[in-house]
Design an enzyme around this catalytic site. Structure first.
Site, PDB file in Angstrom:
ATOM      1  N   ARG A  19       0.607  -1.311   0.024  1.00  0.00           N
ATOM      2  CA  ARG A  19       0.114  -0.010   0.001  1.00  0.00           C
ATOM      3  C   ARG A  19       0.968   1.225   0.086  1.00  0.00           C
ATOM      4  O   ARG A  19       0.384   2.382   0.556  1.00  0.00           O
ATOM      5  CB  ARG A  19      -1.078  -0.025   1.107  1.00  0.00           C
ATOM      6  CG  ARG A  19      -2.001  -1.048   1.178  1.00  0.00           C
ATOM      7  CD  ARG A  19      -2.831  -1.126   2.243  1.00  0.00           C
ATOM      8  NE  ARG A  19      -2.217  -1.566   3.400  1.00  0.00           N
ATOM      9  CZ  ARG A  19      -2.534  -1.179   4.867  1.00  0.00           C
ATOM     10  NH1 ARG A  19      -3.463  -0.597   4.963  1.00  0.00           N
ATOM     11  NH2 ARG A  19      -1.567  -1.770   5.655  1.00  0.00           N
ATOM     12  N   LYS A  22      -1.116   4.449  -0.780  1.00  0.00           N
ATOM     13  CA  LYS A  22      -1.812   4.995   0.368  1.00  0.00           C
ATOM     14  C   LYS A  22      -1.111   5.794   1.226  1.00  0.00           C
ATOM     15  O   LYS A  22      -1.412   6.916   1.731  1.00  0.00           O
ATOM     16  CB  LYS A  22      -2.614   3.946   0.965  1.00  0.00           C
ATOM     17  CG  LYS A  22      -3.035   4.228   2.625  1.00  0.00           C
ATOM     18  CD  LYS A  22      -3.313   2.716   3.362  1.00  0.00           C
ATOM     19  CE  LYS A  22      -3.842   3.212   4.697  1.00  0.00           C
ATOM     20  NZ  LYS A  22      -5.376   3.385   4.723  1.00  0.00           N
ATOM     21  N   LYS A 114     -21.153   2.205  -4.465  1.00  0.00           N
ATOM     22  CA  LYS A 114     -20.723   1.023  -5.053  1.00  0.00           C
ATOM     23  C   LYS A 114     -20.494   1.055  -6.733  1.00  0.00           C
ATOM     24  O   LYS A 114     -21.402   1.347  -7.372  1.00  0.00           O
ATOM     25  CB  LYS A 114     -21.249  -0.338  -4.439  1.00  0.00           C
ATOM     26  CG  LYS A 114     -21.002  -0.420  -3.217  1.00  0.00           C
ATOM     27  CD  LYS A 114     -21.460  -1.534  -2.732  1.00  0.00           C
ATOM     28  CE  LYS A 114     -20.800  -2.223  -1.688  1.00  0.00           C
ATOM     29  NZ  LYS A 114     -20.116  -3.375  -1.613  1.00  0.00           N
ATOM     30  N   GLY A 437     -25.742  -2.791  17.618  1.00  0.00           N
ATOM     31  CA  GLY A 437     -24.576  -3.876  18.058  1.00  0.00           C
ATOM     32  C   GLY A 437     -23.242  -3.092  18.585  1.00  0.00           C
ATOM     33  O   GLY A 437     -23.115  -3.075  19.787  1.00  0.00           O
ATOM     34  N   GLU A 489     -19.733  -5.189  20.982  1.00  0.00           N
ATOM     35  CA  GLU A 489     -18.705  -5.694  20.063  1.00  0.00           C
ATOM     36  C   GLU A 489     -17.322  -5.125  19.992  1.00  0.00           C
ATOM     37  O   GLU A 489     -16.666  -5.128  19.108  1.00  0.00           O
ATOM     38  CB  GLU A 489     -19.124  -5.386  18.747  1.00  0.00           C
ATOM     39  CG  GLU A 489     -20.874  -5.848  18.495  1.00  0.00           C
ATOM     40  CD  GLU A 489     -21.049  -5.722  16.791  1.00  0.00           C
ATOM     41  OE1 GLU A 489     -20.468  -5.240  16.043  1.00  0.00           O
ATOM     42  OE2 GLU A 489     -22.345  -5.583  16.716  1.00  0.00           O
ATOM     43  N   HIS A 646     -30.504  -6.824  10.744  1.00  0.00           N
ATOM     44  CA  HIS A 646     -30.212  -5.315  10.437  1.00  0.00           C
ATOM     45  C   HIS A 646     -29.638  -5.374   9.121  1.00  0.00           C
ATOM     46  O   HIS A 646     -28.810  -5.941   8.550  1.00  0.00           O
ATOM     47  CB  HIS A 646     -29.060  -4.809  11.546  1.00  0.00           C
ATOM     48  CG  HIS A 646     -28.696  -3.654  11.130  1.00  0.00           C
ATOM     49  ND1 HIS A 646     -29.313  -2.526  11.136  1.00  0.00           N
ATOM     50  CD2 HIS A 646     -27.585  -3.145  10.611  1.00  0.00           C
ATOM     51  CE1 HIS A 646     -28.654  -1.445  10.547  1.00  0.00           C
ATOM     52  NE2 HIS A 646     -27.186  -1.949  10.353  1.00  0.00           N
ATOM     53  N   HIS A 699     -23.799   8.389  10.753  1.00  0.00           N
ATOM     54  CA  HIS A 699     -22.517   8.513   9.950  1.00  0.00           C
ATOM     55  C   HIS A 699     -22.012   9.902   9.996  1.00  0.00           C
ATOM     56  O   HIS A 699     -21.101  10.294   9.620  1.00  0.00           O
ATOM     57  CB  HIS A 699     -23.070   8.480   8.520  1.00  0.00           C
ATOM     58  CG  HIS A 699     -23.701   7.154   7.981  1.00  0.00           C
ATOM     59  ND1 HIS A 699     -22.818   6.191   7.976  1.00  0.00           N
ATOM     60  CD2 HIS A 699     -24.980   6.673   7.704  1.00  0.00           C
ATOM     61  CE1 HIS A 699     -23.718   5.057   7.626  1.00  0.00           C
ATOM     62  NE2 HIS A 699     -24.832   5.527   7.488  1.00  0.00           N
TER      63      HIS A 699
HETATM   64  N1  GLN Z   1     -23.991  -4.998  14.342  1.00  0.00           N
HETATM   65  C1  GLN Z   1     -23.012  -4.551  13.311  1.00  0.00           C
HETATM   66  C2  GLN Z   1     -22.754  -3.125  14.347  1.00  0.00           C
HETATM   67  O1  GLN Z   1     -23.410  -2.484  14.982  1.00  0.00           O
HETATM   68  C3  GLN Z   1     -23.517  -4.004  12.192  1.00  0.00           C
HETATM   69  C4  GLN Z   1     -23.006  -3.164  11.236  1.00  0.00           C
HETATM   70  C5  GLN Z   1     -23.226  -3.000   9.793  1.00  0.00           C
HETATM   71  O2  GLN Z   1     -24.427  -2.847   9.712  1.00  0.00           O
HETATM   72  N2  GLN Z   1     -22.541  -2.784   9.145  1.00  0.00           N
HETATM   73  O3  GLN Z   1     -21.522  -2.468  14.111  1.00  0.00           O
HETATM   74 ZN    ZN Z   2     -25.713  -1.044   9.552  1.00  0.00          ZN
END
Ligand code: GLN
Ligand code: ZN
Length: 759
Positions: A19, A22, A114, A437, A489, A646, A699
């Site tokens: 890379r 980058k 994309k 999550g 997570e 989700h 976001h």
């Molecule tokens: N469970 C994942 C999170 O909360 C879902 C991420 C996703 O939808 N891209 O990060």
């Molecule tokens: Zn998501």
């Protein structure tokens, strides 16, 4: 016999080994290096790439496919489609370019989306009736000159005019009835000018990429394509034109290409339909760059089989060049660098470098098979070893697949019966609140992961650091008053990689980087064999989290479709079979979570929409195995156990039926940016199960007020039955910081409380 058949690639990875690009670009952004230094690194990378190609038998190298960020953005610059706000917000070509790519403190970047059904993202050009195009071929000519000065025969590669227009979007100030194709004529004049300049610089051939021709296009677009090729073909002072199209079947567009007054076409011959079309219709004397080596997978090809295809094509067309199906941008650079992968499996891999060797072998073999014998035999050995390996055919996995019954992919009771049982078991209020999550990945989490990788801390120390994070996240959620909690997570680097590392049949690479967008590269795991789960993957983390609270904690898994979409997949069995194997592994995990006491299990499928086939005719079969594999993963549970899913990043309009088919009890969806119009769409589609349309745009660093969230929620409750509605953010909170999350979720809970009270 003369060695006259040549080989070429439609494009090449840009990042260089390790890379390099980058790092050079990021150093420039950080002010640590100058534009000249960046240009020098880039020119060096191009020179090395061309040399490598030509040393390995590629006689005509692609130029102009190199990019600092994205080739669609480069095309916008080339035709002068630069919105004024970027010229106002930056000075100097390079900084205007990067402002369009990533924004700066005065201006937001162009939208990104994309590139067809790949995991590469391009920047979406903006057009309006007032857009005026101007030709700027300087970058193309510079790269072409570099290559020829180094002694190469070079073929400039440009995004074609039709694809450029079709990938663009109307600017914010464009009238509602604005048709991008109304700009085709002036755009073509600019292309004619650029082509003339390239001809003058010495280009014999120029490649125009028109992948938009493989999408389902209305007759008007095909007519426009025909007219465009007519116009370009009739230009005087032009180089020979090679029109390239890839990723799917050309269907009706095939004849548009075959009949066009151009000199060559590059066609994706990994698609059987396209090969048939060429054999049936012929190409009226045109050159065919036969894309027989798949530019999107990582597997060594069955060269005997490709050679047979090439021979049939050679008998039908006058001028045959052996090619990659598309640019090799989508695969990593060099499989021989993967020394951590054992020799057997490594012999099955072909990244960009190995694909070039395959192309050269095929071109040689077409003229003189004996000369290619050693290489063909090596390929045969690799194919045979892969086909016969116990690692691609695990008897236990096969037995599991054979034992799957129709009933396994269905919950015991229908949703209407499950709902009251879950209501009683979980005792949740109306408008239950939850999150998707992940919680913010703190510095402490990242440091602990890096320390583990470098061997500075041991597994036990790492796990206790993660437990500390989980405890903090549980405490925060209790304090905020959320109803269904998550563990956050922290232990997951990435939602696919985390599981791939724990499943048999998956392989991680050390250097297998591919560009996702700009300087962001990913290292997708590779599914090389039958997939199975040697041991539980998430149960201990869930148990720890649940031990800290009385409220339900969701189990959290990544679904089979997403596990495939963000990996390199096998090409030696149908995708549906691979999905079924992943589903069976997840099914065991779901059962283990339930046995441990988990009552709410979420299986994320954010990629369900994005892997939808490009051609609508291929979609029903895809949606069939996709939804079935989700149900197979999730249907072992009791009626009282609630299955969530989700999805995000997509326009769900054309897959509501498939979403319903997943038979999840609750789905959370991204909805904030669309201003909750999703709720109306869901209502109209008759969706009757639980749904959490997102009310917090994760976001953005912006914290929405509780009034804003309340307004969105009221829309949702108005469109849907209040008993269906859940309250949650658009997606995981991983990229936000803890302060933002605390404030936003405080407002989210307050909004839910207020709407509950008033309804
Ligand atoms: N469970 C994942 C999170 O909360 C879902 C991420 C996703 O939808 N891209 O990060
Ligand atoms: Zn998501």
């Amino acid at each position: 016999m003369t060695n006259s058949t040549t080989a070429t690639v439609l494009g090449w990875p840009r990042q260089g080994p390790k890379r390099v690009l980058k790092r050079a670009i990021e150093a420039y952004w950080a002010g640590r290096s100058s534009a000249d230094q960046l240009h020098e690194v880039a020119a060096g990378l191009r020179a090395d790439a061309w040399k490598q190609l030509s040393d390995n038998g590629i006689r005509e190298v692609p130029t102009g496919d190199f990019s600092y960020y994205d080739h669609v953005l480069d095309t916008a610059i080339m035709v002068g489609a630069v919105p004024q706000r970027y010229r106002d917000a930056a000075t100097g070509e390079l900084d205007i370019y990067f402002a369009m790519a990533r924004g700066n403190d005065q201006v937001a970047p162009l939208e990104m989306t994309k590139w067809f059904d790949t995991n590469y993202h391009y920047l979406v050009p903006e057009l309006s009736p007032t857009t005026t195009f101007t030709a700027d071929a300087s970058r193309q000519i510079e790269h072409f000159n570099e290559a020829t000065a180094a002694g190469h025969t070079a073929r400039p590669v440009l995004v074609g005019p039709l694809t450029f227009l079709l990938l663009a979007k109307p600017a914010a100030d464009a009238p509602a009835d604005f048709d991008r194709l109304s700009l085709l004529e002036p755009l073509l004049e600019v292309y004619v000018e650029i082509l003339a300049q390239l001809r003058e610089a010495g280009a014999e051939w120029v490649q125009l990429d028109e992948p938009a021709l493989v999408l389902d296009q209305p007759a008007a677009v095909l007519d426009a394509a025909r007219a465009a090729l007519q116009r370009l073909g009739s230009a005087t002072d032009r180089p020979k034109l090679l029109i390239a199209s890839y990723f799917a079947a050309l269907q009706d567009a095939f004849e548009v290409l075959a009949d066009a007054p151009v000199d060559g076409v590059a066609i994706d011959c990994t698609v059987a339909d396209n090969v048939t079309a060429i054999l049936e219709h012929g190409l009226a004397g045109k050159r065919l760059v036969a894309g027989v080596i798949d530019g999107r997978n990582v597997w060594a090809a069955d060269l005997d089989e490709r050679l047979a295809t090439l021979r049939r094509l050679a008998a039908r067309v006058d001028d045959l060049v052996v090619g990659s199906s598309c640019s090799l941008l989508h695969v990593p650079l060099d499989a021989s660098k993967e020394t951590a992968v054992d020799d057997e499996v490594r012999s099955w891999l072909a990244f960009a470098r190995e694909k070039v060797l395959e192309l050269h072998t095929l071109a040689t073999a077409l003229d003189d098979e004996a000369a290619a014998t050693p290489a063909l035999e090596r390929a045969r050995d690799a194919i045979a070893s892969r086909r016969n390996s116990a690692r691609t055919h695990d008897a236990a996995v096969r037995a599991g697949m054979a034992g799957v019954t129709e009933a396994d992919a269905h919950r015991a009771a229908a949703f209407e019966q499950r709902r009251p049982q879950q209501h009683e078991a979980l005792g949740l209020p109306v408008l239950p609140t939850t999150t998707i999550g992940s919680f913010p990945q703190t510095d402490a989490v990242r440091k602990a992961r890096a320390a583990l990788r470098k061997g500075e801390i041991d597994r036990a120390a790492y796990e206790s650091a993660m437990q500390g994070e989980i405890a903090a996240v549980i405490e925060l959620q209790e304090e905020l008053g959320l109803d269904v909690l998550v563990h956050g997570e922290p232990e997951r680097n990435d939602m696919v990689q985390y599981f791939a590392e724990q499943l048999d049949g998956y392989l991680a690479t050390s250097h297998g980087w591919v560009q996702s967008y700009g300087t962001r590269c990913v290292r997708p795991p590779i599914i090389f064999g039958d997939v199975s789960r040697p041991e539980p993957m998430t149960v201990r983390w869930w148990q720890y989290a649940q031990s800290l609270t009385q409220r339900p904690v969701k189990g959290m898994l990544t679904g089979p479709v997403t596990m495939l979409a963000w990996s390199f997949v096998r090409d030696d069995q149908p995708l549906g079979d691979t999905a079924q194997q992943v589903a069976l592994a997840l099914r065991d995990e779901v059962s283990d979570l339930e046995a441990a006491g988990c009552r709410v299990i979420q299986v994320d499928e954010p990629a369900l929409r994005e892997t939808l086939p490009l051609r609508s005719a291929d979609r029903p079969a895809y949606l069939d195995w996709a939804t079935e594999s989700f149900r197979l993963a999730t249907s072992s549970v009791a009626d009282t156990t609630q299955v969530h899913t989700h999805m995000c990043y997509a326009d769900f309009g054309d897959i509501f039926a498939a979403i319903d088919d997943l038979d999840a009890d609750v789905i959370s969806l991204e909805a904030t940016r669309s201003g909750m119009s999703l709720a109306d769409d869901l209502q109209q589609s008759g969706y009757a199960k639980g749904v959490g349309p997102g009310v917090y745009d994760i976001h953005s660093p912006r914290v929405p007020s509780s009034d804003e969230i309340r307004a969105l929620l009221e829309k949702a409750v108005h469109a849907l039955d209040i008993r269906q509605v859940w309250v949650n953010p658009d997606c995981g909170l991983k990229t936000r910081n803890t302060d933002e999350v605390r404030s936003a979720l405080t407002n989210l809970v307050a909004a839910a409380t207020a709407v509950r009270a008033s309804s």
